[in-house]
Write an enzyme that holds these catalytic residues in place. Sequence first.
Site, PDB file in Angstrom:
ATOM      1  N   SER A 208     -20.085  12.233 -53.304  1.00 14.00           N
ATOM      2  CA  SER A 208     -21.553  11.796 -53.657  1.00 14.00           C
ATOM      3  C   SER A 208     -21.536  10.509 -54.188  1.00 14.00           C
ATOM      4  CB  SER A 208     -22.558  12.664 -54.196  1.00 14.00           C
ATOM      5  OG  SER A 208     -23.590  12.136 -54.718  1.00 14.00           O
ATOM      6  N   LEU A 209     -20.746  10.254 -55.294  1.00 11.09           N
ATOM      7  CA  LEU A 209     -20.571   8.971 -55.895  1.00 11.09           C
ATOM      8  C   LEU A 209     -20.251   7.874 -54.757  1.00 11.09           C
ATOM      9  CD1 LEU A 209     -19.342  10.030 -59.414  1.00 11.09           C
ATOM     10  CD2 LEU A 209     -21.543   9.115 -58.781  1.00 11.09           C
TER      11      LEU A 209
ATOM     12  N   GLY B 141     -15.243  13.402 -60.278  1.00  8.13           N
ATOM     13  CA  GLY B 141     -14.836  12.087 -60.133  1.00  8.13           C
ATOM     14  C   GLY B 141     -15.520  11.633 -58.668  1.00  8.13           C
TER      15      GLY B 141
ATOM     16  N   GLY C 185     -29.671   5.195 -61.297  1.00  6.75           N
ATOM     17  CA  GLY C 185     -28.400   5.603 -61.113  1.00  6.75           C
ATOM     18  C   GLY C 185     -27.396   4.854 -60.398  1.00  6.75           C
TER      19      GLY C 185
ATOM     20  N   GLU D 125     -10.770  19.047 -55.293  1.00  5.32           N
ATOM     21  CA  GLU D 125     -11.596  19.897 -55.439  1.00  5.32           C
ATOM     22  C   GLU D 125     -12.061  20.495 -53.808  1.00  5.32           C
ATOM     23  OE1 GLU D 125     -15.216  17.967 -58.238  1.00  5.32           O
ATOM     24  OE2 GLU D 125     -13.934  16.508 -57.043  1.00  5.32           O
TER      25      GLU D 125
ATOM     26  N   SER E 233     -28.683  11.803 -62.649  1.00  9.69           N
ATOM     27  CA  SER E 233     -27.422  12.509 -62.365  1.00  9.69           C
ATOM     28  C   SER E 233     -26.193  11.844 -62.446  1.00  9.69           C
ATOM     29  CB  SER E 233     -27.601  13.247 -61.087  1.00  9.69           C
ATOM     30  OG  SER E 233     -28.388  14.279 -60.882  1.00  9.69           O
TER      31      SER E 233
ATOM     32  N   ARG F 224     -18.088  24.313 -51.319  1.00  6.29           N
ATOM     33  CA  ARG F 224     -19.170  25.190 -52.174  1.00  6.29           C
ATOM     34  C   ARG F 224     -19.919  26.009 -51.790  1.00  6.29           C
ATOM     35  NH1 ARG F 224     -20.671  19.740 -55.513  1.00  6.29           N
ATOM     36  NH2 ARG F 224     -18.722  19.525 -56.339  1.00  6.29           N
TER      37      ARG F 224
ATOM     38  N   HIS G 262     -24.163  24.476 -56.955  1.00  2.00           N
ATOM     39  CA  HIS G 262     -22.775  24.356 -57.516  1.00  2.00           C
ATOM     40  C   HIS G 262     -22.653  25.625 -57.940  1.00  2.00           C
ATOM     41  CE1 HIS G 262     -19.242  23.148 -59.741  1.00  2.00           C
ATOM     42  NE2 HIS G 262     -19.486  21.807 -59.349  1.00  2.00           N
TER      43      HIS G 262
ATOM     44  N   LYS H 170     -37.800   5.595 -64.510  1.00  2.63           N
ATOM     45  CA  LYS H 170     -38.901   6.479 -65.154  1.00  2.63           C
ATOM     46  C   LYS H 170     -38.470   7.056 -66.495  1.00  2.63           C
ATOM     47  CE  LYS H 170     -37.988  10.966 -62.663  1.00  2.63           C
ATOM     48  NZ  LYS H 170     -38.684  11.901 -61.751  1.00  2.63           N
TER      49      LYS H 170
ATOM     50  N   ASP I 167     -38.965  12.587 -56.386  1.00  2.40           N
ATOM     51  CA  ASP I 167     -40.113  11.587 -56.134  1.00  2.40           C
ATOM     52  C   ASP I 167     -39.825  10.637 -54.909  1.00  2.40           C
ATOM     53  OD1 ASP I 167     -40.655  12.595 -58.666  1.00  2.40           O
ATOM     54  OD2 ASP I 167     -40.321  10.827 -59.559  1.00  2.40           O
TER      55      ASP I 167
ATOM     56  N   ALA J 296     -22.102  12.948 -63.974  1.00  2.00           N
ATOM     57  CA  ALA J 296     -20.899  13.240 -63.131  1.00  2.00           C
ATOM     58  C   ALA J 296     -19.458  13.384 -63.684  1.00  2.00           C
ATOM     59  CB  ALA J 296     -20.747  12.154 -62.190  1.00  2.00           C
TER      60      ALA J 296
HETATM   61  P1  FAD Z   1     -29.354   9.426 -60.109  1.00  2.00           P
HETATM   62  O1  FAD Z   1     -28.176   8.978 -60.695  1.00  2.00           O
HETATM   63  O2  FAD Z   1     -29.859  10.628 -60.292  1.00  2.00           O
HETATM   64  O3  FAD Z   1     -30.613   8.419 -60.584  1.00  2.00           O
HETATM   65  C1  FAD Z   1     -31.839   8.631 -60.066  1.00  2.00           C
HETATM   66  C2  FAD Z   1     -32.631   7.443 -60.874  1.00  2.00           C
HETATM   67  O4  FAD Z   1     -33.877   7.428 -60.251  1.00  2.00           O
HETATM   68  C3  FAD Z   1     -32.837   7.633 -62.209  1.00  2.00           C
HETATM   69  O5  FAD Z   1     -32.871   6.363 -62.804  1.00  2.00           O
HETATM   70  C4  FAD Z   1     -34.200   8.260 -62.478  1.00  2.00           C
HETATM   71  O6  FAD Z   1     -34.974   7.608 -63.688  1.00  2.00           O
HETATM   72  C5  FAD Z   1     -34.861   7.426 -61.465  1.00  2.00           C
HETATM   73  N1  FAD Z   1     -35.981   7.809 -60.689  1.00  2.00           N
HETATM   74  C6  FAD Z   1     -36.392   8.986 -60.082  1.00  2.00           C
HETATM   75  N2  FAD Z   1     -37.661   9.071 -59.626  1.00  2.00           N
HETATM   76  C7  FAD Z   1     -38.422   8.044 -60.094  1.00  2.00           C
HETATM   77  C8  FAD Z   1     -39.690   7.147 -59.838  1.00  2.00           C
HETATM   78  N3  FAD Z   1     -40.530   8.226 -59.755  1.00  2.00           N
HETATM   79  N4  FAD Z   1     -39.817   6.084 -60.626  1.00  2.00           N
HETATM   80  C9  FAD Z   1     -38.787   5.306 -61.270  1.00  2.00           C
HETATM   81  N5  FAD Z   1     -37.520   5.805 -61.459  1.00  2.00           N
HETATM   82  C10 FAD Z   1     -37.242   7.144 -60.858  1.00  2.00           C
HETATM   83  N6  FAD Z   1     -20.990  13.314 -57.301  1.00  2.00           N
HETATM   84  C11 FAD Z   1     -19.692  12.995 -57.439  1.00  2.00           C
HETATM   85  O7  FAD Z   1     -19.549  12.430 -56.172  1.00  2.00           O
HETATM   86  N7  FAD Z   1     -18.755  13.370 -58.365  1.00  2.00           N
HETATM   87  C12 FAD Z   1     -19.199  14.080 -59.296  1.00  2.00           C
HETATM   88  O8  FAD Z   1     -18.087  14.235 -60.068  1.00  2.00           O
HETATM   89  C13 FAD Z   1     -20.228  14.652 -59.762  1.00  2.00           C
HETATM   90  N8  FAD Z   1     -20.482  15.373 -60.896  1.00  2.00           N
HETATM   91  C14 FAD Z   1     -21.757  15.639 -60.868  1.00  2.00           C
HETATM   92  C15 FAD Z   1     -22.219  16.409 -61.936  1.00  2.00           C
HETATM   93  C16 FAD Z   1     -23.430  16.727 -62.298  1.00  2.00           C
HETATM   94  C17 FAD Z   1     -23.660  17.508 -63.629  1.00  2.00           C
HETATM   95  C18 FAD Z   1     -24.522  16.384 -61.571  1.00  2.00           C
HETATM   96  C19 FAD Z   1     -25.930  16.855 -61.791  1.00  2.00           C
HETATM   97  C20 FAD Z   1     -23.991  15.584 -60.148  1.00  2.00           C
HETATM   98  C21 FAD Z   1     -22.648  15.390 -59.999  1.00  2.00           C
HETATM   99  N9  FAD Z   1     -22.383  14.677 -58.806  1.00  2.00           N
HETATM  100  C22 FAD Z   1     -21.221  14.371 -58.548  1.00  2.00           C
HETATM  101  C23 FAD Z   1     -23.654  14.187 -57.986  1.00  2.00           C
HETATM  102  C24 FAD Z   1     -23.742  12.923 -58.202  1.00  2.00           C
HETATM  103  O9  FAD Z   1     -23.684  12.503 -59.605  1.00  2.00           O
HETATM  104  C25 FAD Z   1     -25.102  12.254 -57.610  1.00  2.00           C
HETATM  105  O10 FAD Z   1     -25.632  12.746 -56.250  1.00  2.00           O
HETATM  106  C26 FAD Z   1     -25.322  10.877 -57.711  1.00  2.00           C
HETATM  107  O11 FAD Z   1     -25.040  10.456 -59.010  1.00  2.00           O
HETATM  108  C27 FAD Z   1     -26.834  10.351 -57.408  1.00  2.00           C
HETATM  109  O12 FAD Z   1     -26.754   9.051 -57.762  1.00  2.00           O
HETATM  110  P2  FAD Z   1     -28.266   8.372 -57.613  1.00  2.00           P
HETATM  111  O13 FAD Z   1     -28.280   6.932 -58.083  1.00  2.00           O
HETATM  112  O14 FAD Z   1     -28.759   8.576 -56.096  1.00  2.00           O
HETATM  113  O15 FAD Z   1     -29.264   9.194 -58.619  1.00  2.00           O
HETATM  114  C1  SIN Z   2     -18.065  18.552 -60.196  1.00  2.00           C
HETATM  115  O1  SIN Z   2     -17.310  18.031 -60.852  1.00  2.00           O
HETATM  116  O2  SIN Z   2     -17.693  19.897 -59.892  1.00  2.00           O
HETATM  117  C2  SIN Z   2     -19.075  18.031 -59.630  1.00  2.00           C
HETATM  118  C3  SIN Z   2     -18.420  17.112 -58.374  1.00  2.00           C
HETATM  119  C4  SIN Z   2     -19.525  16.846 -57.341  1.00  2.00           C
HETATM  120  O3  SIN Z   2     -20.639  17.385 -57.346  1.00  2.00           O
HETATM  121  O4  SIN Z   2     -19.112  16.159 -56.297  1.00  2.00           O
END
Ligand code: FAD
Ligand code: SIN
Length: 528
Positions: free
Chosen positions: A386-387, A59, A24, A123, A52, A285, A239, A45, A218, A56
């Site tokens: 979060s991003l 923003g 991610g 937001e 996630s 939220r 949400h 994986k 995980d 996103a």
């Molecule tokens: P992720 O992007 O979820 O990536 C996790 C990675 O880990 C993936 O590659 C997965 O395959 C890998 N993985 C998991 N378990 C294993 C394992 N056992 N072995 C190998 N690989 C594994 N946040 C914001 O700030 N702004 C937004 O606009 C926003 N919009 C969102 C909209 C949606 C629909 C969702 C679901 C979330 C949104 N969020 C937003 C939240 C934000 O996107 C996430 O919190 C953030 O992207 C998480 O990033 P990450 O890299 O931690 O995890």
């Molecule tokens: C959204 O666009 O509503 C998601 C934003 C976030 O989870 O921070």
Amino acid sequence: MSEQAIHKTPEIHHQFDVLIIGTGSAGLISALQLSEDMSVALISKDRVLEGSSYYAQGGISAVLDIDDNFDSHVQDTLITASGLGNEEATKFMVEGAPDAIKSLENSGVEFTKNNNTYHLTTEGGHSSRRVAHVADRTGKSIQTNLLDSVKTKNNIKIFEGFIAVDLLIKDSRCYGAYILNKNSNCVESFIAQKTIIATGGAAKTYLYTSNPDTSTGDGIAMAYRAGCNIVNMEFTQFHPTCLYHPHAKSFLISEALRGEGGKLILPNGDAFMHKYDDRAELAPRDIVARAIDSEMKSNGFDCVYLDISFEEKDWIKQHFPSIYKKCKSFGIDIADNPIPVVPAAHYTCGGIQSNLDGQTNIEDLYAVGEAAHTGVHGANRMASNSLLECIVFAKSCAKHINQSTLYTQQQGFNDWDESKVAPSKEKVVVSHLWDEIRRIMWNFVGIVRSNKRLNYAKYRLDQIQIEVNEYYKLYLISSDLIELRNLVKTAQIIVNSAIARTESRGLHYNEDYPNQSNTPKNTIIQKQ
Ligand code: FAD
Ligand code: SIN
């Protein structure tokens, strides 16, 4: 849920300076920021872009407007965090935000602009417009650009379709992980001097979620088994507005719609948010999700509605192209009609305790992104932080690793031993337990909790844990089984954390303890 386990003897060992589990935004940024003379394994994986981050919408928050300031972003974040936000970590994140935006732009992300200035949206919880975005496809743009940058680096090797099973731990130090190659069904050893968990959240523990299938907790479960502190897992964020449609799989309707004036209404057209909070649709939220839950339960409604139809069609299509298109594909023209919405599990505010450099309490093990608990979200995450957290902390984690001394790599870990297990003819047990866990969490550990429901959830999850352990001992490992084992462990941690919190705060509302205590405390769970 399609893995075929085949018996093979694994003898594959990899050696890297840094092992990053997860691709991610947290994982990709960590990889990009590491020094190019370090060898890096990047593990995913699923498909590399699945996670996630890719989905996103709204923003990424950052102080970019001349009338905004760091203190205001910090205060909004702390207020939303309901007394459990860590001020030092929050300042660190907020002050790193403008640089985070620059790093993304350097990787090719083109934020939406008007006459050369960022189009900033808002937001829930934000007192200023400070959410930079790429229309409503912010995650897609970030992830595709970051991946393109990663692909130009010779020191980074991507392993797609590899799922981490467990960390390699000796004397409270991490030396890498056992990882199942889903293509060959062999468990391979990845030995590394530094390991970064970037596996995202655990919203898949719930039946209805905005998250993709990868969010099975995980990394959190692996870290727990390794001896890490796991903090504040009771705070699952729901949400408020996911599309209510039998085939939509909880597609998210961005909070940015409310930021741009979208109104929440009942089936008869009446607005209701003003009854719950002066900030109405732009309250944090936890408040909006609880208000919708209350209206749905007390009136017997299947959903409420989000209305943006007062805006011009062209404006809607320009600002929310993906949402417009997706809703249209289900027969809803959002320029003419309100959108049916329900809350769904969205974000894991708790996670693996980590400091400003991503370090956990296990030597050489780091955690970043949604899997980590840095303290910036407290009892409730503010939208679009979060991003930002992913990027700011992934950068500092990589910087810390770049500055640390690498030592001789540890040998002497046994190969994965499959000699005492057999192929399973009972795979239905795995799919049944998956489903049961997610229903238990949805029905008993949801937006409004009670002691009775939490205790029932604990009772049944403890039994499921025993059943999963038995199964795990008898049968060959598969991707579904690995996730099931992590799902039940993460669900147990959520429930035990919820039971331990004898108050209501932020996202955790227990009707048997409706009040907030005067002494806010983190819930810390560690394997005994
Ligand atoms: P992720 O992007 O979820 O990536 C996790 C990675 O880990 C993936 O590659 C997965 O395959 C890998 N993985 C998991 N378990 C294993 C394992 N056992 N072995 C190998 N690989 C594994 N946040 C914001 O700030 N702004 C937004 O606009 C926003 N919009 C969102 C909209 C949606 C629909 C969702 C679901 C979330 C949104 N969020 C937003 C939240 C934000 O996107 C996430 O919190 C953030 O992207 C998480 O990033 P990450 O890299 O931690 O995890
Ligand atoms: C959204 O666009 O509503 C998601 C934003 C976030 O989870 O921070």
